[in-house]
Design a protein around this motif. Sequence first.
Motif, mmCIF file in Angstrom:
data_model
loop_
_atom_site.group_PDB
_atom_site.id
_atom_site.type_symbol
_atom_site.label_atom_id
_atom_site.label_comp_id
_atom_site.label_asym_id
_atom_site.label_seq_id
_atom_site.Cartn_x
_atom_site.Cartn_y
_atom_site.Cartn_z
ATOM 1 N N ILE A 1 0.288 -1.238 -0.092
ATOM 2 C CA ILE A 1 0.124 -0.011 0.162
ATOM 3 C C ILE A 1 1.325 1.155 0.168
ATOM 4 C CG2 ILE A 1 -1.861 1.246 1.835
ATOM 5 C CD1 ILE A 1 -2.936 -1.751 2.655
ATOM 6 N N ARG A 2 0.783 1.949 -0.703
ATOM 7 C CA ARG A 2 0.977 3.185 -0.599
ATOM 8 C C ARG A 2 -0.039 4.608 -0.805
ATOM 9 N NH1 ARG A 2 4.321 0.348 0.099
ATOM 10 N NH2 ARG A 2 6.746 0.124 -0.737
ATOM 11 N N ASP A 3 -0.040 5.722 -0.351
ATOM 12 C CA ASP A 3 -0.684 7.011 -0.022
ATOM 13 C C ASP A 3 -2.562 5.952 0.240
ATOM 14 O OD1 ASP A 3 1.970 8.343 0.292
ATOM 15 O OD2 ASP A 3 1.922 7.719 -2.368
ATOM 16 N N ASP B 1 -0.035 5.953 4.750
ATOM 17 C CA ASP B 1 1.115 6.114 3.768
ATOM 18 C C ASP B 1 1.497 5.303 2.992
ATOM 19 O OD1 ASP B 1 0.667 9.115 4.064
ATOM 20 O OD2 ASP B 1 1.838 9.513 5.829
ATOM 21 N N LEU B 2 2.188 4.231 3.821
ATOM 22 C CA LEU B 2 2.687 2.830 3.858
ATOM 23 C C LEU B 2 2.451 1.535 4.029
ATOM 24 C CD1 LEU B 2 6.545 2.725 2.480
ATOM 25 C CD2 LEU B 2 5.257 0.721 4.314
ATOM 26 N N GLY C 1 -4.400 7.049 -4.141
ATOM 27 C CA GLY C 1 -3.056 5.110 -3.736
ATOM 28 C C GLY C 1 -3.431 4.633 -4.346
ATOM 29 N N THR C 2 -2.646 3.826 -3.810
ATOM 30 C CA THR C 2 -2.493 2.549 -4.157
ATOM 31 C C THR C 2 -2.448 1.469 -3.735
ATOM 32 O OG1 THR C 2 -0.145 2.235 -4.689
ATOM 33 C CG2 THR C 2 -1.041 2.863 -6.580
ATOM 34 N N VAL C 3 -3.856 -0.029 -3.599
ATOM 35 C CA VAL C 3 -3.123 -0.809 -2.882
ATOM 36 C C VAL C 3 -3.449 -1.833 -3.791
ATOM 37 C CG1 VAL C 3 -4.647 -2.051 -1.915
ATOM 38 C CG2 VAL C 3 -4.918 0.332 -1.605
#
Length: 546
Positions: A368-370, A380-381, A416-418
């Motif tokens: 995970i990012r942001d 965030d991470l 964000g990305t998951v």
Amino acid sequence: MSPATRLQALTAQGLVRSFPTRAGRPPVLDGIDLTAAPGTRIGLIGENGAGKSTLLRLLAGVDTPDAGTVTAPADLVYLPQEPDVGEHGTVGALLDGALRPLHEAVAALERLAGRIADGPDGADVAGEYDRVLAWAVAHDAWDADRRAEVTAGTLGVAELDRDRPVSTLSGGERARLALAAALVRRPAALLLDEPTNHLDGAALDLLERSLTEVSGLVVAASHDRTFLDRACTELLDLDAGALGTDGHGGRRFGGSFTEYLDAQAASRRRWEEEFAAQQEEIGRLRERTRTGLSAIAPGRGPRDNDKFIVKFKGGGVERTRARRVHDASRRLAVAERDALPKPPRPLRFAGRLTGIGIEAGAGLAVQIRDLRVAGRLRLDLLDLPVGEKLLVTGPNGSGKSTLLAVLHADLAADSGTVDVRARRVGLLAQDPDVGPPDRTARDAYAASLGADLAERVPLGELGLLHPREHATAVGDLSLGQRRRLALAVAVADAPDLLLLDEPTNHVSLRLTGELEEALGTAPGTVVVTTHDRWLRARWTGPELAL
């Protein structure tokens, strides 16, 4: 207003309760006795379906026993697991209703004090003043407004719009709102069904502190091991077994929950040992009732001298044999009548929590990012290796359930990305939907998984729901049994990534321990969110605090 002079005890005698849906099976409750004096805090424990919620309903007067009696204080508040706080009321009306008797008591004292000073009937009024004063002191009426502010804030309901209809609140919000009203009210008798569910650490501390400060009595059904240790003065085990917790059939236990665990294990051992000894004796007596003339000299055939005795004294020998057989038969009847029932085989979790789609240590299961979900979650991470066990903590509203919903693809992120790389993802939600209430547990399981998977992994193989409950309608299962069914659905396919949202809520103490053991040996990746202080204190893996 005419408050009682002193707080009253709650008593129940010989309570029996059966339900039509359990036809042919023993009553849920059979001959239950209970006495709870003011100042005592009794924790109800037992397996899912043992009758804890049923007993609370009988004590509260919202259900009627088939036999037995209940005597309870009129000043009683009952909070079920899913409290009904009124479909048409508002948040403010509910909290004001809890405070109203306390405000009225203070106002009544002021009026009565004036009448004592001004009127000729001061002696008569003084008696009423004493009664109201005793009630107000027992309920700490003068501190009610401050207590309401602190309680509502700690339980996370102070920020709710006072004009908001309670029907629009989530299940957790309704439960916390009803609990806040009950704690502020401080009734003479407080009956709580799983009060620690939906509470974070600060709220749990407030609940326990509030209960230890009340003058009245508390009866609480709970699977929260830390709560049972800290808040309860004694335990009542509705699933204590034939020998009870004291070796003589008693259900009450006066020690802590930690001490109870040892007593329960010892009681089970005594039951198994006494049952085995009784069955051995019954076997010997049955053999003696089948004894014939060979009893003259056990272990060998009759000799010439025996034949002489039989020929010339046959009548006496026959009478002796008959007496022995009759005595053995009599003793057999007594032994069979008084024999302990066979200790039932405990329901044990027999499934695997996870499978593993990628070899442990071979990369990440989740990246995970942001991540942002507006108003609900900011992360965030997160890099979660394959095979890792992650504990997610944080107060109510910090986004723990939201994170699991995103990982399960039930909720889309705003930004964000998951990246979930596990092939099979299982989720146990806090409030799982296990299907229509008229569908049987077996059919609900098959409908959730599909016929092929349900046939490959039968519900009975997982050890989560007793076979006698498989044909029971979902609506007739206890909340704990429905949660067991939801867990069965979540783990049946041996997911590579298992998401557990408050997994110890509503489930029995035995299953809770088994789940904790299974977490330690599961080969796949697991994310657990929990407020369970017992589990958190023993967690040895990584943690993510939201």
